[in-house]
Structures are given as structure tokens and as C-alpha cells.
Design a protein around this motif. Structure first.
Motif, PDB file in Angstrom:
ATOM      1  N   TRP A 151       0.830  -1.204   0.000  1.00 54.84           N
ATOM      2  CA  TRP A 151       0.000   0.000   0.000  1.00 54.84           C
ATOM      3  C   TRP A 151       0.860   1.247   0.000  1.00 54.84           C
ATOM      4  O   TRP A 151       0.682   2.127  -0.806  1.00 54.84           O
ATOM      5  CB  TRP A 151      -0.964  -0.036   1.184  1.00 54.84           C
ATOM      6  N   CYS A 152       1.761   1.355   0.945  1.00 57.20           N
ATOM      7  CA  CYS A 152       2.715   2.466   0.985  1.00 57.20           C
ATOM      8  C   CYS A 152       3.781   2.147   2.032  1.00 57.20           C
ATOM      9  O   CYS A 152       3.628   1.219   2.815  1.00 57.20           O
ATOM     10  CB  CYS A 152       2.026   3.805   1.250  1.00 57.20           C
ATOM     11  N   ARG A 173       6.444   2.414   5.277  1.00 56.65           N
ATOM     12  CA  ARG A 173       6.246   2.651   6.710  1.00 56.65           C
ATOM     13  C   ARG A 173       6.315   4.140   7.037  1.00 56.65           C
ATOM     14  O   ARG A 173       5.533   4.643   7.841  1.00 56.65           O
ATOM     15  CB  ARG A 173       7.293   1.885   7.519  1.00 56.65           C
ATOM     16  N   ASP A 218       5.692   6.646   4.981  1.00 56.04           N
ATOM     17  CA  ASP A 218       4.485   7.276   4.452  1.00 56.04           C
ATOM     18  C   ASP A 218       3.286   6.963   5.341  1.00 56.04           C
ATOM     19  O   ASP A 218       2.453   7.833   5.620  1.00 56.04           O
ATOM     20  CB  ASP A 218       4.205   6.815   3.021  1.00 56.04           C
ATOM     21  N   THR A 219       3.210   5.724   5.801  1.00 55.94           N
ATOM     22  CA  THR A 219       2.112   5.323   6.685  1.00 55.94           C
ATOM     23  C   THR A 219       2.106   6.172   7.954  1.00 55.94           C
ATOM     24  O   THR A 219       1.060   6.690   8.356  1.00 55.94           O
ATOM     25  CB  THR A 219       2.218   3.829   7.048  1.00 55.94           C
ATOM     26  N   LEU A 229      -0.953   8.629   8.922  1.00 57.54           N
ATOM     27  CA  LEU A 229      -1.693   8.418  10.174  1.00 57.54           C
ATOM     28  C   LEU A 229      -1.743   9.702  10.996  1.00 57.54           C
ATOM     29  O   LEU A 229      -2.801  10.073  11.516  1.00 57.54           O
ATOM     30  CB  LEU A 229      -1.047   7.294  10.991  1.00 57.54           C
ATOM     31  N   VAL A 277      -7.083   3.899   6.662  1.00 56.24           N
ATOM     32  CA  VAL A 277      -5.854   4.605   7.032  1.00 56.24           C
ATOM     33  C   VAL A 277      -5.176   3.917   8.208  1.00 56.24           C
ATOM     34  O   VAL A 277      -3.960   3.705   8.202  1.00 56.24           O
ATOM     35  CB  VAL A 277      -6.143   6.092   7.350  1.00 56.24           C
ATOM     36  N   LEU A 326      -3.151   0.722   7.347  1.00 55.27           N
ATOM     37  CA  LEU A 326      -2.065   0.812   6.373  1.00 55.27           C
ATOM     38  C   LEU A 326      -0.857  -0.058   6.715  1.00 55.27           C
ATOM     39  O   LEU A 326      -0.138  -0.502   5.825  1.00 55.27           O
ATOM     40  CB  LEU A 326      -1.614   2.271   6.203  1.00 55.27           C
ATOM     41  N   SER A 327      -0.647  -0.326   7.970  1.00 54.03           N
ATOM     42  CA  SER A 327       0.511  -1.131   8.361  1.00 54.03           C
ATOM     43  C   SER A 327       0.237  -2.630   8.298  1.00 54.03           C
ATOM     44  O   SER A 327       1.119  -3.435   8.568  1.00 54.03           O
ATOM     45  CB  SER A 327       0.990  -0.740   9.758  1.00 54.03           C
ATOM     46  N   ASP A 340      -1.125  -5.181   5.523  1.00 56.31           N
ATOM     47  CA  ASP A 340      -1.610  -5.428   4.160  1.00 56.31           C
ATOM     48  C   ASP A 340      -2.866  -6.296   4.140  1.00 56.31           C
ATOM     49  O   ASP A 340      -3.822  -5.999   3.433  1.00 56.31           O
ATOM     50  CB  ASP A 340      -0.530  -6.117   3.312  1.00 56.31           C
ATOM     51  N   CYS A 356      -0.225   6.787  -0.174  1.00 58.54           N
ATOM     52  CA  CYS A 356      -1.094   5.912   0.618  1.00 58.54           C
ATOM     53  C   CYS A 356      -2.562   5.997   0.200  1.00 58.54           C
ATOM     54  O   CYS A 356      -3.251   4.975   0.150  1.00 58.54           O
ATOM     55  CB  CYS A 356      -0.967   6.249   2.103  1.00 58.54           C
TER      56      CYS A 356
END
Length: 169
Positions: free
Chosen positions: A21-22, A24, A26-27, A31, A99, A102-103, A105, A156
Motif C-alpha cells: 500500500w505504501c 512505513r 508514508d504510513t 496516520l 488509514v 495501512l501497516s 496489508d 497511501c
């Protein structure tokens, strides 16, 4: 030569663990931005969130008036009604779940797949409405967040919105 190959394999494995997804980094940025921008915090007050979501949806309906009948069963004619505000919270909660997943998958895949199937089952729902909503959010989020990392945001949010709209015309 073997050390170089080993180094490339290790670097590739580390990159693969970043997630589809994107990254770490970026996550973490998204967030933080999401929490600040949408007023979602632990105090339980949804007033700010509902206000922002109402602005988003009223804009969507002004750009695409044909979308308004899709919300007839949630009392769209009265944006302050409990039915419409409950719908807005469901939408924001869906995005919030994405959102905050995101961490993970696997979790994010499950959430976006579920949302994609839900929206596919609703006649008249089109990907272009999600694109308009995303465009409005993207244009306004910098006003709501200090030091927004636009690249991380796009990295993201694009896959999230693409996954949710994957089954829509």
C-alpha cells in the motif's frame, strides 16, 4: 561478486516488507495527518469530523448533483439530520479504518475489498464520485494539517481509493 548479490537480495527483501500500500514512513505521516486533519481523537467528540464530512459531501453533490438521489434513504435533504450525519460517520469511519490499517496489508485488503463489494452492489455508484470526493479532500487537507507530506498522502491514499473503486464503473 556473491556479496553484491546477497546485498541486493537483502535490500529487495527489506523493500518488499514495506507493504504493497505504501511505505512505513508514508504510513506514519498519513496516520498523523489523518488524525490531525479529520479531528479524530480519543475524546469521542465527532462534531468536527461531522462538520468536515458534511462539507465534503455537500461539495460532492454540488459538483455531481446526480449523486444526491443515491443518498435519499439517509435524509440527504437535511444535512443536519441524524440519518445523514450517521451516514457521514460511516463513510469517515470506513476511510479511518483504511488509514489505520495501512501497516497491515492483509487487514487493509479485507477492508477495501469489503467496501468495494458494498459499493458495487449499490446501483448508480460510480468511481468518478469517489474521485471527486478524493480531489476535494486532497485540495482541502493541506489547510487542516500542519506540514502535510503530500507525496506520502498520495502514496497511501491512491491505492486505498483505487481498491475501493476497483469494481465500479
Amino acid at each position: 561478486m556473491h556479496w553484491l548479490l546477497l546485498l541486493l537480495v537483502v535490500c529487495g527483501a527489506a523493500t518488499a516488507q514495506e507493504g504493497r500500500w505504501c511505505s512505513r514512513d508514508d504510513t506514519a505521516s498519513v496516520l498523523s495527518s489523518w488524525s490531525q486533519g479529520m479531528g479524530l481523537d480519543s475524546n469521542g467528540d465527532t462534531g468536527v469530523t461531522i462538520k468536515k464530512a458534511t462539507e465534503f459531501f455537500l461539495h460532492l453533490m454540488s459538483v455531481h448533483p446526480e449523486v444526491t438521489p443515491l443518498f435519499a434513504n439517509v435524509n440527504v435533504d437535511n444535512p443536519r439530520s441524524p440519518e445523514f450525519q450517521a451516514h457521514l460517520l460511516r463513510v469517515i469511519t470506513g476511510l479511518d479504518l483504511c488509514v489505520n490499517a495501512l501497516s497491515s496489508d492483509r487487514t487493509l485488503e479485507e477492508i477495501t475489498s469489503h467496501l468495494a463489494k458494498q459499493h458495487e452492489a449499490r446501483p448508480g455508484v460510480k468511481a468518478k464520485y469517489f474521485k471527486a470526493l478524493r480531489k476535494f479532500i486532497d485540495r482541502n487537507i493541506p489547510q487542516l494539517v500542519d506540514n502535510l507530506d503530500l507525496q506520502a498522502w498520495d502514496n497511501c491514499m491512491t491505492p486505498i481509493f483505487n481498491a475501493i473503486t476497483a469494481l465500479l464503473p
